[in-house]
Design a protein around this motif. Structure first.
Motif, PDB file in Angstrom:
ATOM      1  N   SER A  22       0.832  -1.205   0.000  1.00 58.08           N
ATOM      2  CA  SER A  22       0.000   0.000   0.000  1.00 58.08           C
ATOM      3  C   SER A  22       0.868   1.256   0.000  1.00 58.08           C
ATOM      4  CB  SER A  22      -0.957   0.004   1.193  1.00 58.08           C
ATOM      5  OG  SER A  22      -0.272   0.245   2.404  1.00 58.08           O
ATOM      6  N   PHE A  23       2.006   1.214   0.678  1.00 55.08           N
ATOM      7  CA  PHE A  23       2.921   2.354   0.685  1.00 55.08           C
ATOM      8  C   PHE A  23       3.479   2.606  -0.713  1.00 55.08           C
ATOM      9  CE2 PHE A  23       7.161   4.117   2.376  1.00 55.08           C
ATOM     10  CZ  PHE A  23       6.695   5.416   2.320  1.00 55.08           C
ATOM     11  N   LEU A  24       3.885   1.542  -1.389  1.00 51.28           N
ATOM     12  CA  LEU A  24       4.404   1.695  -2.748  1.00 51.28           C
ATOM     13  C   LEU A  24       3.326   2.204  -3.695  1.00 51.28           C
ATOM     14  CD1 LEU A  24       6.616  -1.507  -2.961  1.00 51.28           C
ATOM     15  CD2 LEU A  24       7.377   0.865  -2.738  1.00 51.28           C
ATOM     16  N   LEU A  25       2.104   1.675  -3.559  1.00 52.94           N
ATOM     17  CA  LEU A  25       1.002   2.152  -4.401  1.00 52.94           C
ATOM     18  C   LEU A  25       0.677   3.614  -4.117  1.00 52.94           C
ATOM     19  CD1 LEU A  25      -1.379  -0.933  -4.426  1.00 52.94           C
ATOM     20  CD2 LEU A  25       0.004  -0.046  -6.311  1.00 52.94           C
ATOM     21  N   LEU A  26       0.761   4.013  -2.864  1.00 51.30           N
ATOM     22  CA  LEU A  26       0.528   5.414  -2.519  1.00 51.30           C
ATOM     23  C   LEU A  26       1.584   6.315  -3.155  1.00 51.30           C
ATOM     24  CD1 LEU A  26      -1.114   7.505  -0.972  1.00 51.30           C
ATOM     25  CD2 LEU A  26       0.316   7.022   1.030  1.00 51.30           C
ATOM     26  N   ALA A  40      -5.801   9.015  -7.245  1.00 53.49           N
ATOM     27  CA  ALA A  40      -6.264   7.977  -6.329  1.00 53.49           C
ATOM     28  C   ALA A  40      -5.632   8.136  -4.949  1.00 53.49           C
ATOM     29  CB  ALA A  40      -5.956   6.601  -6.900  1.00 53.49           C
ATOM     30  N   VAL A  41      -4.987   9.266  -4.712  1.00 52.70           N
ATOM     31  CA  VAL A  41      -4.309   9.488  -3.437  1.00 52.70           C
ATOM     32  C   VAL A  41      -5.264   9.437  -2.250  1.00 52.70           C
ATOM     33  CG1 VAL A  41      -2.972  11.162  -2.090  1.00 52.70           C
ATOM     34  CG2 VAL A  41      -2.365  10.695  -4.460  1.00 52.70           C
ATOM     35  N   PRO A  42      -6.462  10.029  -2.320  1.00 50.28           N
ATOM     36  CA  PRO A  42      -7.344   9.947  -1.148  1.00 50.28           C
ATOM     37  C   PRO A  42      -7.711   8.508  -0.775  1.00 50.28           C
ATOM     38  CG  PRO A  42      -8.104  11.675  -2.609  1.00 50.28           C
ATOM     39  CD  PRO A  42      -7.015  10.931  -3.335  1.00 50.28           C
ATOM     40  N   VAL A  43      -7.970   7.684  -1.778  1.00 48.82           N
ATOM     41  CA  VAL A  43      -8.346   6.287  -1.506  1.00 48.82           C
ATOM     42  C   VAL A  43      -7.139   5.501  -1.004  1.00 48.82           C
ATOM     43  CG1 VAL A  43      -9.168   4.149  -2.551  1.00 48.82           C
ATOM     44  CG2 VAL A  43     -10.213   6.328  -3.176  1.00 48.82           C
ATOM     45  N   MET A  44      -6.014   5.606  -1.714  1.00 50.72           N
ATOM     46  CA  MET A  44      -4.826   4.857  -1.300  1.00 50.72           C
ATOM     47  C   MET A  44      -4.280   5.378   0.024  1.00 50.72           C
ATOM     48  SD  MET A  44      -4.280   2.259  -2.998  1.00 50.72           S
ATOM     49  CE  MET A  44      -2.889   1.859  -1.984  1.00 50.72           C
ATOM     50  N   GLY A  45      -4.450   6.672   0.270  1.00 52.66           N
ATOM     51  CA  GLY A  45      -4.019   7.230   1.550  1.00 52.66           C
ATOM     52  C   GLY A  45      -4.791   6.622   2.703  1.00 52.66           C
ATOM     53  N   MET A  46      -6.098   6.453   2.505  1.00 52.79           N
ATOM     54  CA  MET A  46      -6.922   5.855   3.554  1.00 52.79           C
ATOM     55  C   MET A  46      -6.559   4.382   3.762  1.00 52.79           C
ATOM     56  SD  MET A  46     -11.038   5.460   3.886  1.00 52.79           S
ATOM     57  CE  MET A  46     -11.106   4.318   2.547  1.00 52.79           C
ATOM     58  N   VAL A  47      -6.396   3.646   2.668  1.00 53.84           N
ATOM     59  CA  VAL A  47      -6.037   2.222   2.764  1.00 53.84           C
ATOM     60  C   VAL A  47      -4.694   2.073   3.465  1.00 53.84           C
ATOM     61  CG1 VAL A  47      -5.402   0.186   1.408  1.00 53.84           C
ATOM     62  CG2 VAL A  47      -7.414   1.524   0.776  1.00 53.84           C
ATOM     63  N   HIS A  48      -3.725   2.861   3.037  1.00 53.06           N
ATOM     64  CA  HIS A  48      -2.402   2.786   3.653  1.00 53.06           C
ATOM     65  C   HIS A  48      -2.462   3.203   5.126  1.00 53.06           C
ATOM     66  CE1 HIS A  48       1.847   2.961   4.327  1.00 53.06           C
ATOM     67  NE2 HIS A  48       1.755   4.237   4.646  1.00 53.06           N
ATOM     68  N   GLY A  49      -3.247   4.220   5.431  1.00 58.05           N
ATOM     69  CA  GLY A  49      -3.372   4.668   6.813  1.00 58.05           C
ATOM     70  C   GLY A  49      -3.921   3.587   7.729  1.00 58.05           C
ATOM     71  N   VAL A  50      -4.951   2.889   7.268  1.00 58.39           N
ATOM     72  CA  VAL A  50      -5.535   1.803   8.059  1.00 58.39           C
ATOM     73  C   VAL A  50      -4.512   0.690   8.258  1.00 58.39           C
ATOM     74  CG1 VAL A  50      -7.282  -0.027   8.019  1.00 58.39           C
ATOM     75  CG2 VAL A  50      -7.924   2.324   7.460  1.00 58.39           C
ATOM     76  N   LEU A  51      -3.823   0.308   7.188  1.00 53.92           N
ATOM     77  CA  LEU A  51      -2.823  -0.757   7.298  1.00 53.92           C
ATOM     78  C   LEU A  51      -1.650  -0.337   8.189  1.00 53.92           C
ATOM     79  CD1 LEU A  51      -2.839  -2.121   3.660  1.00 53.92           C
ATOM     80  CD2 LEU A  51      -3.618  -3.304   5.717  1.00 53.92           C
ATOM     81  N   PHE A  52      -1.265   0.932   8.123  1.00 61.55           N
ATOM     82  CA  PHE A  52      -0.176   1.406   8.972  1.00 61.55           C
ATOM     83  C   PHE A  52      -0.582   1.384  10.446  1.00 61.55           C
ATOM     84  CE2 PHE A  52       2.243   4.757  11.144  1.00 61.55           C
ATOM     85  CZ  PHE A  52       3.521   4.272  10.941  1.00 61.55           C
ATOM     86  N   LEU A  79      11.377  -0.167   9.648  1.00 66.92           N
ATOM     87  CA  LEU A  79      11.018  -0.906   8.440  1.00 66.92           C
ATOM     88  C   LEU A  79       9.618  -0.545   7.952  1.00 66.92           C
ATOM     89  CD1 LEU A  79      12.436  -4.484   9.129  1.00 66.92           C
ATOM     90  CD2 LEU A  79      13.311  -2.752   7.546  1.00 66.92           C
ATOM     91  N   SER A  80       8.746  -0.130   8.856  1.00 62.89           N
ATOM     92  CA  SER A  80       7.385   0.204   8.445  1.00 62.89           C
ATOM     93  C   SER A  80       7.309   1.519   7.680  1.00 62.89           C
ATOM     94  CB  SER A  80       6.452   0.268   9.655  1.00 62.89           C
ATOM     95  OG  SER A  80       6.708   1.425  10.425  1.00 62.89           O
ATOM     96  N   VAL A  81       8.317   2.372   7.809  1.00 63.77           N
ATOM     97  CA  VAL A  81       8.273   3.660   7.119  1.00 63.77           C
ATOM     98  C   VAL A  81       9.212   3.717   5.911  1.00 63.77           C
ATOM     99  CG1 VAL A  81       7.496   4.933   9.146  1.00 63.77           C
ATOM    100  CG2 VAL A  81       9.934   4.704   8.710  1.00 63.77           C
ATOM    101  N   LEU A  82       9.871   2.617   5.602  1.00 60.69           N
ATOM    102  CA  LEU A  82      10.702   2.534   4.403  1.00 60.69           C
ATOM    103  C   LEU A  82       9.898   1.875   3.284  1.00 60.69           C
ATOM    104  CD1 LEU A  82      14.082   1.349   5.947  1.00 60.69           C
ATOM    105  CD2 LEU A  82      13.445   3.653   5.236  1.00 60.69           C
ATOM    106  N   PRO A  83      10.089   2.312   2.037  1.00 61.88           N
ATOM    107  CA  PRO A  83       9.272   1.772   0.945  1.00 61.88           C
ATOM    108  C   PRO A  83       9.278   0.254   0.815  1.00 61.88           C
ATOM    109  CG  PRO A  83      10.422   3.725   0.205  1.00 61.88           C
ATOM    110  CD  PRO A  83      10.925   3.419   1.591  1.00 61.88           C
TER     111      PRO A  83
END
Length: 114
Positions: A22-26, A40-52, A79-83
């Motif tokens: 999700s980070f790479l897709l964002l 698609a940043v708003p959608v991917m941002g939300m998905v990545h935020g939930v997963l983070f 590791l969670s904040v690196l691509p």
């Protein structure tokens, strides 16, 4: 450590790879937003935020259960904040969880003194 520790490591592992994807897709969506009309940043941002957030919750639980030192806990957080860090975490956590399961089975069968 025991099977519950392996379980907490497994939960963290299960969310690490999707969080990395999700980070790479964002990042890709961010570039596309700047270079094209695609946004698609708003959608991917939300998905990545939930997963983070899930990653951080499972990271805290694994830290507590596995009794990691500060350096190990910080390593998994970085590791969670690196691509591509989530993929590295997935590989290391898989090995650690498998070792915990093997050690737990050995203790249960009495082949290793606990």
């Amino acid at each position: 450590m025991d099977i519950k520790t392996a379980s907490s490591l497994h939960r963290l592992r299960l969310v690490s790879a999707p969080e990395a994807v999700s980070f790479l897709l964002l990042l890709v969506c961010s570039v596309l937003k700047r270079t094209t009309e695609f946004n698609a940043v708003p959608v991917m941002g939300m998905v990545h935020g939930v997963l983070f957030v899930l990653y951080v919750i499972f990271w805290v639980l694994a830290w507590n259960r596995a009794k990691w030192g500060l350096a190990t806990a910080a390593f998994y957080f970085v590791l969670s904040v690196l691509p591509f860090g989530g993929f590295v975490a997935d590989r290391k956590l898989r090995r650690a969880a498998e070792a915990e399961v093997i050690a737990s089975r050995a203790r249960r069968e009495g082949t290793v003194n606990a």
